[in-house]
Design an enzyme around this catalytic site. Sequence first.
Site, mmCIF file in Angstrom:
data_model
loop_
_atom_site.group_PDB
_atom_site.id
_atom_site.type_symbol
_atom_site.label_atom_id
_atom_site.label_comp_id
_atom_site.label_asym_id
_atom_site.label_seq_id
_atom_site.Cartn_x
_atom_site.Cartn_y
_atom_site.Cartn_z
ATOM 1 N N ASP A 142 61.133 -50.316 -15.766
ATOM 2 C CA ASP A 142 60.798 -50.166 -14.347
ATOM 3 C C ASP A 142 59.661 -51.064 -13.843
ATOM 4 O O ASP A 142 59.522 -51.256 -12.641
ATOM 5 C CB ASP A 142 60.410 -48.708 -14.048
ATOM 6 C CG ASP A 142 61.602 -47.770 -14.152
ATOM 7 O OD1 ASP A 142 62.736 -48.248 -14.182
ATOM 8 O OD2 ASP A 142 61.385 -46.541 -14.205
ATOM 9 N N LEU A 174 73.478 -49.901 -18.665
ATOM 10 C CA LEU A 174 73.629 -51.264 -19.209
ATOM 11 C C LEU A 174 72.279 -51.971 -19.203
ATOM 12 O O LEU A 174 71.968 -52.760 -20.094
ATOM 13 C CB LEU A 174 74.549 -52.071 -18.292
ATOM 14 C CG LEU A 174 75.994 -52.310 -18.649
ATOM 15 C CD1 LEU A 174 76.626 -53.231 -17.615
ATOM 16 C CD2 LEU A 174 76.106 -52.935 -20.033
HETATM 17 O O1 F6P Z 1 62.277 -45.095 -16.515
HETATM 18 C C1 F6P Z 1 63.319 -45.911 -16.897
HETATM 19 C C2 F6P Z 1 64.619 -45.453 -16.282
HETATM 20 O O2 F6P Z 1 65.645 -46.293 -16.763
HETATM 21 C C3 F6P Z 1 64.650 -45.366 -14.761
HETATM 22 O O3 F6P Z 1 64.852 -46.603 -14.124
HETATM 23 C C4 F6P Z 1 65.774 -44.398 -14.557
HETATM 24 O O4 F6P Z 1 65.646 -43.757 -13.312
HETATM 25 C C5 F6P Z 1 65.601 -43.440 -15.690
HETATM 26 O O5 F6P Z 1 64.927 -44.132 -16.704
HETATM 27 C C6 F6P Z 1 66.895 -42.869 -16.244
HETATM 28 O O6 F6P Z 1 66.570 -41.978 -17.269
HETATM 29 P P1 F6P Z 1 67.632 -41.312 -18.266
HETATM 30 O O7 F6P Z 1 68.119 -42.358 -19.204
HETATM 31 O O8 F6P Z 1 66.875 -40.234 -18.939
HETATM 32 O O9 F6P Z 1 68.746 -40.820 -17.389
#
Ligand code: F6P
Length: 327
Positions: free
Chosen positions: A132, A258
């Site tokens: 992020d 991905l």
């Molecule tokens: O914090 C990294 C991230 O990939 C975010 O961009 C996304 O909202 C979140 O993690 C998704 O998390 P998970 O893999 O737990 O669904």
Amino acid sequence: MSSDIKRIAVFTSGGDAPGMNAAIRAVVRTATFHDLHIYGINRGYDGMIKCQFKRLERKDVGNIIHRGGTILKTARSMEFMTKEGRKTAYESLVASDIDACIAIGGNGTFTGADIFSKEHNIPFIGIPGTIDNDLAGTDYTIGFDTAINTAVEAVDKIRDTADSHNRLFFVEVMGRDSGFIALNTGIGSGAGSILIPEREGNVDDLINHLKIGARRKKLFSLVIVAEGNPGGGAMKIAEEVKNKFDHYDTKVAIIGHLQRGGSPTAADRVLASRLGFAAVEALLAGKTNVMVGEMNNKISYTPLAKAIKTPKAPESDLLRMAEILAM
Ligand code: F6P
């Protein structure tokens, strides 16, 4: 360097990010160089609570610099959010004679680390590992560069088919609270519009922009939507646009996880190596409760609380630039 620290634990926590393995390798090899014993914790704070420590030697981190994911596995621990859970984690560290910890992760990881190291007296260093790029105190977080390259590659492919069919595509990228991925993917792929969490967008403005493009005989268009866009994700925005402006055949693509996988780019490997090395040396120099980062090509140290709480948003001017360049 002289220090009382003899045994260090390293772990990855929260969402994985490409380059975490390169950071683990750097931590293990730097610690070994300084004659420290280094332990890997399985699945982040969950493993800390369950006392899942494994001694790591130089050879254990061979052949991983190019691998995505994390050899230590990761988790988002609910138990660690409780005072009881953190107490158990501390007892596990004490029982295993661990003197200090290095946490590789993002916002959630450092929030936990900050509370933990204030409740229990154990030195903690954070390494920013999240796609992020939403932590203050570092220009880039480990994994961000790989994620945007993956997303741009995906959007390039969508561009081909959008062009062939004269379609309007809404492409959703990750970023629940942060628009860095969307903005950089949009600029890098030449998208017409970009919707990010930091800016309250307006569907009518977006439609006006698309109308200008249509009047200029733009045959297809790409809109990048961050998953945390305040007006909704790609599905919702596409539906709203289609209801008011049906000039284009409209499609949606969600890139999703991905973006979290794949071999890290050279930039992420170099950053991870540098920060892993700096984290161990910071501990030995007596630093604690800070995140190591890289700012203007120099190693920086930012209190964990500041790294998570200081707002870090993309330059708003870049959105304007992206729209002008895509006209
Ligand atoms: O914090 C990294 C991230 O990939 C975010 O961009 C996304 O909202 C979140 O993690 C998704 O998390 P998970 O893999 O737990 O669904």
